[in-house]
Design an enzyme around this catalytic site. Structure first.
Site, PDB file in Angstrom:
ATOM      1  CG  HIS A  34      -1.793   1.189   1.319  1.00 16.09           C
ATOM      2  ND1 HIS A  34      -2.949   1.291   0.566  1.00 16.09           N
ATOM      3  CD2 HIS A  34      -1.684   2.343   2.033  1.00 16.09           C
ATOM      4  CE1 HIS A  34      -3.527   2.460   0.829  1.00 16.09           C
ATOM      5  NE2 HIS A  34      -2.784   3.112   1.702  1.00 16.09           N
ATOM      6  CG  ASP A  54      -5.619  -0.120   2.373  1.00 18.26           C
ATOM      7  OD1 ASP A  54      -5.169  -1.088   1.747  1.00 18.26           O
ATOM      8  OD2 ASP A  54      -6.158   0.863   1.830  1.00 18.26           O
TER       9      ASP A  54
HETATM   10  C1  GRF Z   1       1.367   0.759  -6.252  1.00 22.96           C
HETATM   11  O1  GRF Z   1       1.600   2.085  -5.875  1.00 22.96           O
HETATM   12  C2  GRF Z   1       0.900  -0.038  -5.077  1.00 22.96           C
HETATM   13  O2  GRF Z   1       1.434   0.360  -3.866  1.00 22.96           O
HETATM   14  C3  GRF Z   1      -0.581   0.219  -5.096  1.00 22.96           C
HETATM   15  O3  GRF Z   1      -0.934   0.272  -6.448  1.00 22.96           O
HETATM   16  C4  GRF Z   1       0.198   0.646  -7.223  1.00 22.96           C
HETATM   17  C5  GRF Z   1       0.391  -0.421  -8.221  1.00 22.96           C
HETATM   18  O4  GRF Z   1       1.414  -0.119  -9.139  1.00 22.96           O
HETATM   19  N1  GRF Z   1      -1.280  -0.783  -4.338  1.00 22.96           N
HETATM   20  P1  GRF Z   1       2.025  -1.256 -10.058  1.00 22.96           P
HETATM   21  O5  GRF Z   1       0.862  -1.879 -10.825  1.00 22.96           O
HETATM   22  O6  GRF Z   1       2.687  -2.261  -9.169  1.00 22.96           O
HETATM   23  O7  GRF Z   1       2.978  -0.569 -10.963  1.00 22.96           O
END
Ligand code: GRF
Length: 218
Positions: free
Chosen positions: A114, A150
């Site tokens: 997160h 979360d």
């Molecule tokens: C990341 O910032 C993650 O923390 C959040 O969603 C985003 C996903 O990015 N849960 P990616 O698809 O891994 O590039």
């Protein structure tokens, strides 16, 4: 899971999958304690699917809009995970809430990343939330997944400074670099049996350095 085998990990994505890519890259090291055995997406257009397939990892696209209910989608996903003999699930930008039954089935075996220092800034638009609150440190968290969004017990966190002039995109980019470091480290702790969930607490095994699970990038 056989005693000598590495835990088999499924990564669930909804989009570009950059965290997924960092997990795949880490797991290519022979001594990494987990095997990425499946990448599944709830959106067939998720960009990360092609990256995973290009690395020889089995992929599945389960379009959630094709299922009549949340429970029906979760049951189909569960069937895929069981068929692939998955031990651990990593959520990596998976933008869909699970039914409580699915979460309970994976209790202590499903983790998420997160983009905030939980318990601050749950939900979406975390970088906007952080800028609005005026915090000087922001970051990312890997936690066990529980039914409340979360809110699960925290495994690892990385912090970055909020700089004057930051906008949400600049902050997101700075944090994403740390996400890509933190998630492979956290999965290694879980898959290697060095952390585990005990009720509502994360238990670290003896012998871990105090800094394990904490990254600071200034
Ligand atoms: C990341 O910032 C993650 O923390 C959040 O969603 C985003 C996903 O990015 N849960 P990616 O698809 O891994 O590039």
């Amino acid at each position: 899971m056989a005693a000598s085998a590495k835990p088999r990990v499924a990564i669930l994505i909804s989009g570009r999958g950059s965290n997924m890519a960092s997990l795949i890259a880490a797991a290519q090291a022979p001594d990494y304690p987990a095997e990425i055995a499946l990448v599944a997406a709830n959106r067939p257009a998720a960009g990360g699917l092609a990256h995973a397939a290009g690395h020889g990892i089995p992929t599945r696209a389960l379009d959630h809009t094709a299922y009549p209910s949340r429970e029906a989608f979760d049951a189909a996903l569960q069937a895929e995970l069981v068929a692939t003999r998955i031990d651990l699930v990593c959520l990596a930008g998976f933008m869909r809430i699970f039914s409580a039954g699915f979460v309970e089935a994976w209790a202590g075996r499903m983790i998420n990343i997160h983009p905030s220092l939980l318990p601050l800034f749950k939900g979406v638009h975390t970088h906007e939330q952080a800028l609005r609150a005026g915090v000087r440190l922001h970051g990312c968290t890997v936690h066990y997944v529980v039914p409340e969004l979360d809110a699960g017990p925290i495994i690892a966190q990385a912090a970055v400074p909020v700089r004057p002039g930051d906008d949400p995109d600049a902050l997101a980019a700075r944090i994403l670099v740390q996400e890509h470091r933190l998630y492979p480290q956290a999965l290694a702790l879980v898959a290697g049996g060095r952390v585990r969930l005990n009720g509502e607490r994360v238990v670290f095994s003896d012998g871990l350095a105090p800094a394990d699970g904490a990254l600071l990038s200034l």
